[in-house]
Write a protein that holds these residues in place. Structure first.
Motif, PDB file in Angstrom:
ATOM      1  N   LEU A 147       0.829  -1.455   0.018  1.00  0.00           N
ATOM      2  CA  LEU A 147       0.021  -0.078   0.055  1.00  0.00           C
ATOM      3  C   LEU A 147       0.827   1.313  -0.049  1.00  0.00           C
ATOM      4  O   LEU A 147       0.666   2.272  -0.631  1.00  0.00           O
ATOM      5  N   PHE A 148       1.769   1.276   0.944  1.00  0.00           N
ATOM      6  CA  PHE A 148       2.721   2.392   0.988  1.00  0.00           C
ATOM      7  C   PHE A 148       3.476   2.659  -0.458  1.00  0.00           C
ATOM      8  O   PHE A 148       3.510   3.724  -0.923  1.00  0.00           O
ATOM      9  N   THR A 149       3.938   1.579  -1.235  1.00  0.00           N
ATOM     10  CA  THR A 149       4.621   1.645  -2.594  1.00  0.00           C
ATOM     11  C   THR A 149       3.485   2.266  -3.721  1.00  0.00           C
ATOM     12  O   THR A 149       3.957   3.151  -4.363  1.00  0.00           O
ATOM     13  N   VAL A 150       2.320   1.831  -3.413  1.00  0.00           N
ATOM     14  CA  VAL A 150       1.347   2.359  -4.406  1.00  0.00           C
ATOM     15  C   VAL A 150       1.053   3.869  -3.917  1.00  0.00           C
ATOM     16  O   VAL A 150       0.945   4.663  -4.977  1.00  0.00           O
ATOM     17  N   ILE A 156       0.856  12.727  -2.007  1.00  0.00           N
ATOM     18  CA  ILE A 156       0.672  13.164  -0.639  1.00  0.00           C
ATOM     19  C   ILE A 156       0.109  11.819   0.191  1.00  0.00           C
ATOM     20  O   ILE A 156       0.335  11.873   1.411  1.00  0.00           O
ATOM     21  N   GLY A 157      -0.304  10.768  -0.387  1.00  0.00           N
ATOM     22  CA  GLY A 157      -0.907   9.797   0.183  1.00  0.00           C
ATOM     23  C   GLY A 157       0.171   8.793   0.921  1.00  0.00           C
ATOM     24  O   GLY A 157      -0.447   8.331   1.887  1.00  0.00           O
ATOM     25  N   TRP A 158       1.205   8.940   0.775  1.00  0.00           N
ATOM     26  CA  TRP A 158       2.233   7.847   1.086  1.00  0.00           C
ATOM     27  C   TRP A 158       2.267   8.616   2.793  1.00  0.00           C
ATOM     28  O   TRP A 158       2.617   7.686   3.648  1.00  0.00           O
ATOM     29  N   ALA A 159       2.407   9.845   2.982  1.00  0.00           N
ATOM     30  CA  ALA A 159       2.519  10.048   4.590  1.00  0.00           C
ATOM     31  C   ALA A 159       1.435   9.423   5.427  1.00  0.00           C
ATOM     32  O   ALA A 159       1.556   9.212   6.437  1.00  0.00           O
ATOM     33  N   SER A 185       0.516  12.810  12.600  1.00  0.00           N
ATOM     34  CA  SER A 185      -0.611  12.657  11.560  1.00  0.00           C
ATOM     35  C   SER A 185       0.117  12.834  10.315  1.00  0.00           C
ATOM     36  O   SER A 185       1.149  13.363  10.130  1.00  0.00           O
ATOM     37  N   GLY A 186      -0.509  12.201   9.136  1.00  0.00           N
ATOM     38  CA  GLY A 186      -0.036  12.326   7.810  1.00  0.00           C
ATOM     39  C   GLY A 186       0.218  13.954   7.534  1.00  0.00           C
ATOM     40  O   GLY A 186       1.284  14.124   6.937  1.00  0.00           O
ATOM     41  N   HIS A 192       6.341  18.715   7.622  1.00  0.00           N
ATOM     42  CA  HIS A 192       7.759  18.423   8.143  1.00  0.00           C
ATOM     43  C   HIS A 192       8.595  17.973   6.869  1.00  0.00           C
ATOM     44  O   HIS A 192       9.886  18.309   6.894  1.00  0.00           O
ATOM     45  N   THR A 193       7.988  17.176   6.185  1.00  0.00           N
ATOM     46  CA  THR A 193       8.780  16.768   5.007  1.00  0.00           C
ATOM     47  C   THR A 193       9.207  17.573   4.061  1.00  0.00           C
ATOM     48  O   THR A 193      10.183  17.673   3.526  1.00  0.00           O
TER      49      THR A 193
END
Length: 234
Positions: A147-150, A156-159, A185-186, A192-193
């Motif tokens: 899921l993280f890879t996708v 933005i979804g990765w966070a 939180s995401g 921060h990223t």
């Protein structure tokens, strides 16, 4: 009945030390075989630099000699896509081949990293509290990895997936009379990223960026003490 008491964590490590341990881990991972020794050194330093609001102390008890084959395998798998395409001309085809190979290796990569995570968690010892147990299984862990890879393609979804995955790890981590929670939180991770990326591009602030990253992840963790009702206020 039990009452839950939340213990906050603070990271007190310095910027130059953050850079030094990051470089040590990176260099030893590239060499592959000694990757575990870099990780053990960094984990020991991190535990020593964490302060708990109730005076708890953390120590890392793991030894690289017992886990180095898994760390070496993880480092090799990370380098494998680049090594496999080293003879191809640089360009779109080489990049596409690296991506395809990296995705194909995800099930194997997850099978190697899950016991590394379990070993890491179970070798962090709290005083008082002892060591934790990690009950996370391969199937859900692989699901989170996929899921993280996708989610990376969504920008933005990765966070949100990353923070949800860490919460899953925390839910599956417990000690005698205590558990672990994650409050990050995401949206906070995204914000921060963005700042961290600017710092990396400017190069000079990199040590402070690495310290900021360690501080954010550390303060997003909490230890939840399970105590008999009334003990908190006694």
């Amino acid at each position: 009945m039990e009452e839950n008491r939340t213990v906050a964590l603070t990271f007190t490590g310095g910027a130059l030390a953050s850079l030094g341990y990051a470089l040590l881990c990176m260099v030893l991972s590239v060499v592959v075989i000694p990757a575990a020794w870099g990780a053990v050194a960094a984990l020991g330093w991190w535990c020593a630099a964490v302060r708990f609001s109730d005076g708890t102390r953390a120590d890392f008890t793991g030894r690289a000699g017992k886990i180095w084959p898994l760390f070496a395998a993880a480092a090799f798998l990370a380098l494998l896509p680049s090594l496999a395409t080293s003879g191809m001309p640089h360009g779109t085809k080489a990049s596409a081949a690296q991506c395809v190979l990296a995705v194909a290796l995800l099930p194997l990569d997850a099978a190697v990293k899950l016991p590394i995570y379990r070993w890491t968690i179970e070798n962090i010892r709290l005083t008082p509290g002892g060591s934790a147990r990690f009950s996370g299984r391969y199937a859900p862990f692989l699901g989170w990895v996929l899921l993280f890879t996708v989610s990376i393609v969504t920008v933005i979804g990765w966070a949100f997936v990353a923070t949800a995955m860490v919460r899953w790890v925390c839910r599956n981590t417990e000690g005698d009379g205590w558990g672990v929670g994650f409050t990050g939180s995401g949206w906070s991770l995204l914000g921060h990223t963005a700042l961290w990326l600017v710092g990396f591009l400017l190069i000079v602030p990199i040590p402070w960026v690495l310290r900021s990253m360690a501080r954010w992840w550390t303060r997003s963790l909490v230890v939840i003490r399970h105590e008999p009702a009334g003990a908190i206020f006694s």
